[in-house]
Design an enzyme around this catalytic site. Structure first.
Site, PDB file in Angstrom:
ATOM      1  N   ARG A   1       0.817  -1.217   0.000  1.00 34.82           N
ATOM      2  CA  ARG A   1       0.000   0.000   0.000  1.00 34.82           C
ATOM      3  C   ARG A   1       0.847   1.264   0.000  1.00 34.82           C
ATOM      4  O   ARG A   1       0.387   2.324  -0.448  1.00 34.82           O
ATOM      5  CB  ARG A   1      -0.988  -0.033   1.169  1.00 34.82           C
ATOM      6  CG  ARG A   1      -2.067  -1.097   0.976  1.00 34.82           C
ATOM      7  CD  ARG A   1      -3.054  -1.085   2.122  1.00 34.82           C
ATOM      8  NE  ARG A   1      -2.490  -1.433   3.397  1.00 34.82           N
ATOM      9  CZ  ARG A   1      -2.337  -2.680   3.836  1.00 34.82           C
ATOM     10  NH1 ARG A   1      -2.707  -3.692   3.102  1.00 34.82           N
ATOM     11  NH2 ARG A   1      -1.792  -2.922   5.015  1.00 34.82           N
TER      12      ARG A   1
ATOM     13  N   GLU B   1       2.371  -5.833  13.762  1.00 35.83           N
ATOM     14  CA  GLU B   1       1.236  -5.829  14.700  1.00 35.83           C
ATOM     15  C   GLU B   1       0.584  -7.215  14.679  1.00 35.83           C
ATOM     16  O   GLU B   1       0.146  -7.720  15.693  1.00 35.83           O
ATOM     17  CB  GLU B   1       0.228  -4.762  14.260  1.00 35.83           C
ATOM     18  CG  GLU B   1      -0.937  -4.585  15.206  1.00 35.83           C
ATOM     19  CD  GLU B   1      -2.018  -3.675  14.636  1.00 35.83           C
ATOM     20  OE1 GLU B   1      -1.862  -3.189  13.504  1.00 35.83           O
ATOM     21  OE2 GLU B   1      -3.018  -3.488  15.331  1.00 35.83           O
TER      22      GLU B   1
HETATM   23  P1  AMP Z   1       3.942  -1.716  11.718  1.00 28.87           P
HETATM   24  O1  AMP Z   1       5.184  -2.345  11.176  1.00 28.87           O
HETATM   25  O2  AMP Z   1       3.406  -2.434  12.903  1.00 28.87           O
HETATM   26  O3  AMP Z   1       4.123  -0.230  11.955  1.00 28.87           O
HETATM   27  O4  AMP Z   1       2.813  -1.888  10.617  1.00 28.87           O
HETATM   28  C1  AMP Z   1       2.764  -1.049   9.528  1.00 28.87           C
HETATM   29  C2  AMP Z   1       2.504  -1.805   8.263  1.00 28.87           C
HETATM   30  O5  AMP Z   1       1.504  -2.800   8.412  1.00 28.87           O
HETATM   31  C3  AMP Z   1       2.047  -0.861   7.202  1.00 28.87           C
HETATM   32  O6  AMP Z   1       2.738  -1.173   6.011  1.00 28.87           O
HETATM   33  C4  AMP Z   1       0.564  -1.103   7.081  1.00 28.87           C
HETATM   34  O7  AMP Z   1       0.213  -1.237   5.730  1.00 28.87           O
HETATM   35  C5  AMP Z   1       0.296  -2.396   7.826  1.00 28.87           C
HETATM   36  N1  AMP Z   1      -0.653  -2.266   8.936  1.00 28.87           N
HETATM   37  C6  AMP Z   1      -0.401  -2.517  10.237  1.00 28.87           C
HETATM   38  N2  AMP Z   1      -1.474  -2.353  10.996  1.00 28.87           N
HETATM   39  C7  AMP Z   1      -2.453  -1.973  10.163  1.00 28.87           C
HETATM   40  C8  AMP Z   1      -3.821  -1.633  10.360  1.00 28.87           C
HETATM   41  N3  AMP Z   1      -4.408  -1.667  11.558  1.00 28.87           N
HETATM   42  N4  AMP Z   1      -4.534  -1.265   9.264  1.00 28.87           N
HETATM   43  C9  AMP Z   1      -3.951  -1.238   8.041  1.00 28.87           C
HETATM   44  N5  AMP Z   1      -2.673  -1.541   7.811  1.00 28.87           N
HETATM   45  C10 AMP Z   1      -1.933  -1.911   8.844  1.00 28.87           C
END
Ligand code: AMP
Length: 178
Positions: free
Chosen positions: A63, A100
């Protein structure tokens, strides 16, 4: 005064409960992409975050690509993809990290960015910060400098910003923070 673009952008991001797993509220940006006015406002707001002398924009699969590529075009600089394992055809550097919801690895072509380049990273959502942290490590490994991290939506309660700050990464700006 609040930027009217932010309200427009926010109104096209939809919460999806329990996707892709129970307890996760997924931020669906596809309605935003489907509205020309909102998508354009989002790209323009991200362009406004860029310092004057960015050499390259890095987008994170998948994305992140849809925001980073138009920002690179608007800034008149190149776009570099950071991708999931097995997607880039030539020699890569790889970096694993916690998400996450799960674990992942990201990769970049070893010759994608020249040493000393000033890099802007763009992604859609900042959650725990693992994705951005891994991307920053890949850029460090190429000898380039991350001068700005532009995020469409930050999930503040997950503490991604603090996690990144503890690693010395502070130049993060999110259009929307929830
Ligand atoms: P993080 O590495 O935990 O900061 O997660 C960020 C990445 O995971 C980004 O590339 C987002 O596209 C995706 N992502 C994580 N959590 C979500 C969420 N709640 N909604 C949409 N995309 C998420």
């Amino acid at each position: 005064m609040t930027d009217p673009r932010i309200e427009l952008i926010s109104s096209y991001i939809v919460d999806v409960a329990d996707f892709p797993s129970p307890g996760v509220v997924f931020k669906d940006i596809t309605p935003l992409l489907g509205c020309n006015e909102a998508y354009q406002a989002c790209v323009e707001a991200l362009v406004d975050l860029a310092p004057g002398d960015v050499d390259v924009v890095v987008g994170i699969e998948a994305r992140g690509f849809v925001f980073a590529a138009p920002v690179a075009l608007a800034l008149g600089v190149g776009f570099v993809p950071v991708r999931k394992p097995g997607k880039l055809p030539r020699d890569v550097y790889s970096q694993s990290f916690d998400l996450e919801y799960g674990k992942d690895t990201l990769a970049i072509h070893q010759d994608a960015i020249h040493k000393g380049a000033r890099v802007m990273i763009i992604d859609d959502v900042l959650a725990t910060g693992g994705t951005v942290s891994a991307t920053t490590k890949l850029i460090d490994r190429l000898g380039a400098e991350v001068v700005e991290i532009g995020i469409v939506l930050e999930l503040g309660f997950l503490g991604g910003r603090a996690h990144l700050s503890s690693q010395g990464i502070n130049n993060i700006h999110a259009l929307i923070t929830t």
